[in-house]
Design a protein around this motif. Structure first.
Motif, PDB file in Angstrom:
ATOM      1  N   PRO A 112       0.809  -1.231   0.000  1.00 53.33           N
ATOM      2  CA  PRO A 112       0.000   0.000   0.000  1.00 53.33           C
ATOM      3  C   PRO A 112       0.839   1.277   0.000  1.00 53.33           C
ATOM      4  O   PRO A 112       0.504   2.237  -0.698  1.00 53.33           O
ATOM      5  N   VAL A 113       1.936   1.291   0.759  1.00 57.29           N
ATOM      6  CA  VAL A 113       2.767   2.501   0.824  1.00 57.29           C
ATOM      7  C   VAL A 113       3.435   2.761  -0.519  1.00 57.29           C
ATOM      8  O   VAL A 113       3.422   3.899  -1.033  1.00 57.29           O
ATOM      9  N   LEU A 114       4.035   1.732  -1.116  1.00 57.01           N
ATOM     10  CA  LEU A 114       4.668   1.906  -2.428  1.00 57.01           C
ATOM     11  C   LEU A 114       3.637   2.286  -3.487  1.00 57.01           C
ATOM     12  O   LEU A 114       3.907   3.136  -4.350  1.00 57.01           O
ATOM     13  N   SER A 115       2.466   1.684  -3.410  1.00 61.37           N
ATOM     14  CA  SER A 115       1.402   2.008  -4.369  1.00 61.37           C
ATOM     15  C   SER A 115       1.004   3.467  -4.266  1.00 61.37           C
ATOM     16  O   SER A 115       0.834   4.159  -5.279  1.00 61.37           O
ATOM     17  N   TYR A 116       0.865   3.942  -3.036  1.00 59.18           N
ATOM     18  CA  TYR A 116       0.485   5.346  -2.831  1.00 59.18           C
ATOM     19  C   TYR A 116       1.560   6.285  -3.371  1.00 59.18           C
ATOM     20  O   TYR A 116       1.248   7.281  -4.043  1.00 59.18           O
ATOM     21  N   LEU A 117       2.821   5.981  -3.110  1.00 61.32           N
ATOM     22  CA  LEU A 117       3.906   6.836  -3.591  1.00 61.32           C
ATOM     23  C   LEU A 117       3.947   6.868  -5.117  1.00 61.32           C
ATOM     24  O   LEU A 117       4.171   7.926  -5.722  1.00 61.32           O
ATOM     25  N   ILE A 118       3.726   5.718  -5.746  1.00 58.67           N
ATOM     26  CA  ILE A 118       3.700   5.675  -7.210  1.00 58.67           C
ATOM     27  C   ILE A 118       2.528   6.480  -7.753  1.00 58.67           C
ATOM     28  O   ILE A 118       2.667   7.242  -8.721  1.00 58.67           O
ATOM     29  N   ALA A 119       1.358   6.335  -7.121  1.00 55.17           N
ATOM     30  CA  ALA A 119       0.184   7.091  -7.563  1.00 55.17           C
ATOM     31  C   ALA A 119       0.422   8.584  -7.434  1.00 55.17           C
ATOM     32  O   ALA A 119       0.064   9.369  -8.323  1.00 55.17           O
ATOM     33  N   CYS A 120       1.038   9.008  -6.332  1.00 57.07           N
ATOM     34  CA  CYS A 120       1.323  10.437  -6.134  1.00 57.07           C
ATOM     35  C   CYS A 120       2.319  10.953  -7.163  1.00 57.07           C
ATOM     36  O   CYS A 120       2.178  12.070  -7.675  1.00 57.07           O
ATOM     37  N   THR A 121       3.331  10.146  -7.479  1.00 54.04           N
ATOM     38  CA  THR A 121       4.340  10.564  -8.452  1.00 54.04           C
ATOM     39  C   THR A 121       3.722  10.750  -9.835  1.00 54.04           C
ATOM     40  O   THR A 121       3.940  11.775 -10.499  1.00 54.04           O
ATOM     41  N   GLY A 122       2.941   9.757 -10.268  1.00 55.70           N
ATOM     42  CA  GLY A 122       2.288   9.883 -11.564  1.00 55.70           C
ATOM     43  C   GLY A 122       1.331  11.062 -11.606  1.00 55.70           C
ATOM     44  O   GLY A 122       1.271  11.797 -12.602  1.00 55.70           O
ATOM     45  N   VAL A 161      -0.379  19.373  -3.282  1.00 59.51           N
ATOM     46  CA  VAL A 161      -1.585  18.954  -2.557  1.00 59.51           C
ATOM     47  C   VAL A 161      -2.510  18.164  -3.479  1.00 59.51           C
ATOM     48  O   VAL A 161      -3.081  17.136  -3.090  1.00 59.51           O
ATOM     49  N   ALA A 162      -2.650  18.631  -4.715  1.00 59.69           N
ATOM     50  CA  ALA A 162      -3.518  17.937  -5.672  1.00 59.69           C
ATOM     51  C   ALA A 162      -3.001  16.529  -5.950  1.00 59.69           C
ATOM     52  O   ALA A 162      -3.788  15.578  -6.043  1.00 59.69           O
ATOM     53  N   SER A 163      -1.678  16.372  -6.076  1.00 59.24           N
ATOM     54  CA  SER A 163      -1.131  15.045  -6.340  1.00 59.24           C
ATOM     55  C   SER A 163      -1.304  14.123  -5.138  1.00 59.24           C
ATOM     56  O   SER A 163      -1.597  12.931  -5.298  1.00 59.24           O
ATOM     57  N   LEU A 164      -1.144  14.660  -3.924  1.00 57.17           N
ATOM     58  CA  LEU A 164      -1.373  13.852  -2.722  1.00 57.17           C
ATOM     59  C   LEU A 164      -2.829  13.425  -2.628  1.00 57.17           C
ATOM     60  O   LEU A 164      -3.136  12.286  -2.253  1.00 57.17           O
ATOM     61  N   LEU A 165      -3.727  14.349  -2.986  1.00 58.82           N
ATOM     62  CA  LEU A 165      -5.149  14.026  -2.989  1.00 58.82           C
ATOM     63  C   LEU A 165      -5.456  12.958  -4.035  1.00 58.82           C
ATOM     64  O   LEU A 165      -6.203  12.004  -3.766  1.00 58.82           O
ATOM     65  N   ALA A 166      -4.872  13.113  -5.210  1.00 55.96           N
ATOM     66  CA  ALA A 166      -5.098  12.113  -6.258  1.00 55.96           C
ATOM     67  C   ALA A 166      -4.552  10.757  -5.841  1.00 55.96           C
ATOM     68  O   ALA A 166      -5.162   9.715  -6.115  1.00 55.96           O
ATOM     69  N   VAL A 174      -4.311   9.602  -2.756  1.00 52.71           N
ATOM     70  CA  VAL A 174      -5.276   9.060  -1.793  1.00 52.71           C
ATOM     71  C   VAL A 174      -6.483   8.494  -2.524  1.00 52.71           C
ATOM     72  O   VAL A 174      -6.975   7.393  -2.210  1.00 52.71           O
ATOM     73  N   ALA A 175      -6.954   9.224  -3.526  1.00 48.89           N
ATOM     74  CA  ALA A 175      -8.152   8.802  -4.259  1.00 48.89           C
ATOM     75  C   ALA A 175      -7.939   7.482  -4.961  1.00 48.89           C
ATOM     76  O   ALA A 175      -8.754   6.566  -4.847  1.00 48.89           O
ATOM     77  N   VAL A 176      -6.834   7.393  -5.704  1.00 46.42           N
ATOM     78  CA  VAL A 176      -6.586   6.172  -6.474  1.00 46.42           C
ATOM     79  C   VAL A 176      -6.384   4.979  -5.542  1.00 46.42           C
ATOM     80  O   VAL A 176      -6.919   3.892  -5.768  1.00 46.42           O
ATOM     81  N   THR A 177      -5.625   5.194  -4.462  1.00 45.45           N
ATOM     82  CA  THR A 177      -5.378   4.106  -3.517  1.00 45.45           C
ATOM     83  C   THR A 177      -6.660   3.699  -2.807  1.00 45.45           C
ATOM     84  O   THR A 177      -6.946   2.497  -2.652  1.00 45.45           O
ATOM     85  N   ALA A 178      -7.431   4.690  -2.354  1.00 45.26           N
ATOM     86  CA  ALA A 178      -8.690   4.380  -1.673  1.00 45.26           C
ATOM     87  C   ALA A 178      -9.662   3.678  -2.604  1.00 45.26           C
ATOM     88  O   ALA A 178     -10.358   2.727  -2.212  1.00 45.26           O
TER      89      ALA A 178
END
Length: 261
Positions: free
Chosen positions: A18-28, A179-184, A186-190
């Motif tokens: 989950p942590v790696l997935s979230y970091l990848i989602a935020c980066t993209g 902030v938008a990337s962190l929100l995105a 969270v959204a994709v991971t959730a």
């Protein structure tokens, strides 16, 4: 063996997936949204390349996040393999549908209607990628979904995609994009884990899963996709930016990437 409901573990390796997935989602998301911001500083005739790059960064980031999270998905009593056509199709779908939402917002006037349409298309693209990727997963049994949780996962994707686009369109600073990337992320991971919570598997030894293990197919492809994401980051970082105000409309003359004044 008679058919019976299997135990599902979405966190087989603990919190690392989950942590790696979230970091990848935020980066993209960060790279994709910054490309969108860059596009909106240019006249419409010069936006296409940045908007397409945004679609690639967002789509690849979402896809890689999904399958990184799936590495931690295990079904007791069955192996988990992936069919190649659906897996590749989910990647293409993510880029195309998310790109449609980004292009719509990038070329429309900044109105509430265009934001809602762009957010809905982008969010639905995220959800469609997820469930096509799930269709690629094969186990020794029958996979079913809780329709309520499926609907909740789609709503999460649409709401957060809309919020991220709003921030991108209205606040162009670095902090807002972060902030938008962190929100995105969270959204994709959730959305992913909500969708996974809807899954149940009824094992049946009469059914034989057909596909390739993640280690033989998904992992090498994910590494290649992460390289594509990194290249997009280099393009964004090294490309000069014109400090210009955008006119309301210009005739559409396609020019991919701005090379500066």
């Amino acid at each position: 063996m008679h058919p019976h409901t299997a135990h599902i573990d979405g966190f087989h390796y603990g919190w690392i997936n989950p942590v790696l997935s979230y970091l990848i989602a935020c980066t993209g998301a960060a790279l994709g949204l910054r490309c969108t911001v860059r596009a909106l500083t240019l006249p419409p005739a010069r936006r296409l390349g940045w908007l397409l790059l945004s679609a690639v960064e967002l789509g690849c980031g979402i896809w890689t996040m999904h399958f990184m999270a799936m590495m931690g998905f295990a079904v007791t009593g069955s192996s988990v393999v992936y069919r190649v056509p659906e897996t590749l199709g989910s990647l293409l779908l993510a880029i195309v549908v998310v790109g449609a939402g980004v292009l719509y917002v990038g070329y429309r006037r900044r109105t509430l209607a265009s934001l809602l349409i762009g957010g809905t298309v982008t969010g639905c693209g995220v959800a469609a990628m997820h469930y096509l990727g799930m269709a690629a997963m094969q186990v020794q049994g029958v996979v079913s979904y809780d329709p309520v949780l499926v609907a909740v996962s789609i709503a999460i994707a649409v709401a957060a995609a809309t919020a991220a686009l709003w921030m991108t369109l209205n606040i162009t600073g670095f902090a807002a994009s972060l902030v938008a990337s962190l929100l995105a992320g969270v959204a994709v991971t959730a959305m992913h884990y909500t969708g996974m919570a809807s899954v149940s598997v009824r094992l049946d030894d009469r059914l034989l899963p057909a596909g390739l293990p993640a280690s033989q197919f998904v992992v090498p492809l994910a590494v290649a996709i992460m390289a594509v994401i990194a290249i997009g980051g280099f393009v964004l970082t090294l490309s000069p930016q014109d400090p210009v105000d955008v006119p309301a409309r210009e005739p559409l003359r396609v020019k991919l990437f701005d090379r500066g004044a």
